[in-house]
Write a protein that holds these residues in place. Structure first.
Motif, PDB file in Angstrom:
ATOM      1  N   TYR A  99       3.005   7.163  15.073  1.00 28.74           N
ATOM      2  CA  TYR A  99       2.362   5.865  14.826  1.00 28.74           C
ATOM      3  C   TYR A  99       2.639   4.910  15.988  1.00 28.74           C
ATOM      4  CZ  TYR A  99       1.418   1.265  12.866  1.00 28.74           C
ATOM      5  OH  TYR A  99       0.956  -0.018  12.674  1.00 28.74           O
ATOM      6  N   ASN A 100       3.872   4.891  16.458  1.00 34.11           N
ATOM      7  CA  ASN A 100       4.238   4.003  17.563  1.00 34.11           C
ATOM      8  C   ASN A 100       3.429   4.298  18.815  1.00 34.11           C
ATOM      9  OD1 ASN A 100       6.187   2.852  15.926  1.00 34.11           O
ATOM     10  ND2 ASN A 100       7.879   4.032  16.790  1.00 34.11           N
ATOM     11  N   PHE A 102       0.374   5.905  19.052  1.00 33.79           N
ATOM     12  CA  PHE A 102      -1.089   5.911  18.981  1.00 33.79           C
ATOM     13  C   PHE A 102      -1.698   4.723  18.247  1.00 33.79           C
ATOM     14  CE2 PHE A 102       0.171  10.387  19.471  1.00 33.79           C
ATOM     15  CZ  PHE A 102      -0.547  10.699  20.626  1.00 33.79           C
ATOM     16  N   SER A 103      -0.875   3.857  17.674  1.00 36.23           N
ATOM     17  CA  SER A 103      -1.411   2.703  16.950  1.00 36.23           C
ATOM     18  C   SER A 103      -1.666   1.511  17.865  1.00 36.23           C
ATOM     19  CB  SER A 103      -0.437   2.273  15.847  1.00 36.23           C
ATOM     20  OG  SER A 103       0.763   1.768  16.407  1.00 36.23           O
ATOM     21  N   ALA A 105       0.420  -0.750  18.252  1.00 38.12           N
ATOM     22  CA  ALA A 105       1.214  -1.844  17.695  1.00 38.12           C
ATOM     23  C   ALA A 105       2.662  -1.742  18.175  1.00 38.12           C
ATOM     24  CB  ALA A 105       1.160  -1.799  16.170  1.00 38.12           C
ATOM     25  N   LEU A 108       7.439   0.520  14.828  1.00 36.54           N
ATOM     26  CA  LEU A 108       7.771   0.215  13.433  1.00 36.54           C
ATOM     27  C   LEU A 108       9.260  -0.080  13.256  1.00 36.54           C
ATOM     28  CD1 LEU A 108       5.668   2.801  11.382  1.00 36.54           C
ATOM     29  CD2 LEU A 108       5.391   0.325  11.410  1.00 36.54           C
TER      30      LEU A 108
END
Length: 271
Positions: A99-100, A102-103, A105, A108
């Motif tokens: 997630y870190n 490819f998001s 953002a 997390l």
């Protein structure tokens, strides 16, 4: 792995935490610059706050120690259940890392201080437990050659990954890489490679024993050494960063060595 074992370990951990915070707190009292109470400072250091923010690691270790009897019971009752629980936590860790990357953002983990990133610490802790269990059944020395090659390849890949990753996830801090699958496999491989090596020279043995003996103290005082380097150097390149890593380690080792020779005071650096 009883509750008495856990409480004894936690008691030993609390000695340096209380001691180092007291060393900083007393001058603040004398100079009337204390903003917080002593025990507030102690608790703050365990959750990554204050002068000894690096004690977050000891806070995380205390949490893990409370989980030790549970994890030990799972392993003894069913190794299959133990592996399933481990896989669940590994998947959680790796999904967070994906997630870190490819998001787009912020990581997390930034929303959770390191003390409470339990999914990560359980993943590593249980992996060590599984390796310890497998050592009884698998002779890793037989795979020494393959592990050596694999370690070299993974080390090169890790260096390449590290160089580009800071820009990829827009954050240069290593703490956001602990959940990365490449880093995880690299660390486990290095560990297996080390335990598959059975013969060391007397000189190498002394170095290893010295580093091992003082590693707890080195970790505690390395932040102080790093602050000294920050006054002298500007961290703007790979070379100066490498010099800093070596320098901080050597200064931390020297400080720890000196403190370890002082009766009673040595409890601050030797666990």
């Amino acid at each position: 792995m009883s509750i008495n074992y856990v409480l004894n370990k936690i008691g030993l951990i609390m000695i340096p935490i209380l001691g180092w915070n007291l060393i900083v707190f007393i001058p603040k009292i004398i100079l009337k610059k204390n903003e917080n109470g002593y025990f507030e400072a102690v608790l703050g250091s365990l959750i990554q706050k204050g002068f000894f923010f690096q004690f977050w690691f000891l806070g995380a270790l205390i949490i893990m120690l409370f989980l030790v009897p549970i994890l030990n019971k799972i392993m003894k009752s069913s190794i299959k259940l133990y592996v399933i629980v481990l896989i669940i936590f590994l998947i959680i860790s790796w999904l967070i890392d994906l997630y870190n990357h490819f998001s787009g953002a912020i990581p997390l983990q930034k929303n959770v201080i390191q003390t409470f990133r339990v999914w990560t610490w359980i993943s590593y802790y249980m992996s060590g437990g599984l390796i310890g269990n497998l050592i009884k059944k698998i002779n890793f020395i037989d795979f020494k050659k393959q592990l050596n090659y694999f370690s070299v390849v993974l080390t090169v890949l890790t260096i390449i990954y590290s160089i580009y990753n800071a820009a990829w996830i827009s954050n240069p801090f290593a703490e956001y890489n602990y959940d990365n699958i490449l880093i995880f496999i690299w660390i486990v491989t290095i560990f297996l490679t080390c335990i598959s090596t059975t013969k060391f020279s007397k000189h190498s043995t002394k170095i290893i024993e010295s580093i091992s003996k003082y590693s707890f103290g080195i970790y505690i005082v390395h932040v102080i050494a790093l602050k000294i380097f920050e006054k002298v150097f500007v961290f703007d390149g790979i070379f100066i960063n490498l010099i800093t890593i070596i320098g901080v380690f050597l200064i931390s080792w020297l400080i720890t060595f000196v403190i370890s020779k002082i009766p009673y005071v040595n409890k601050l650096v030797i666990f």
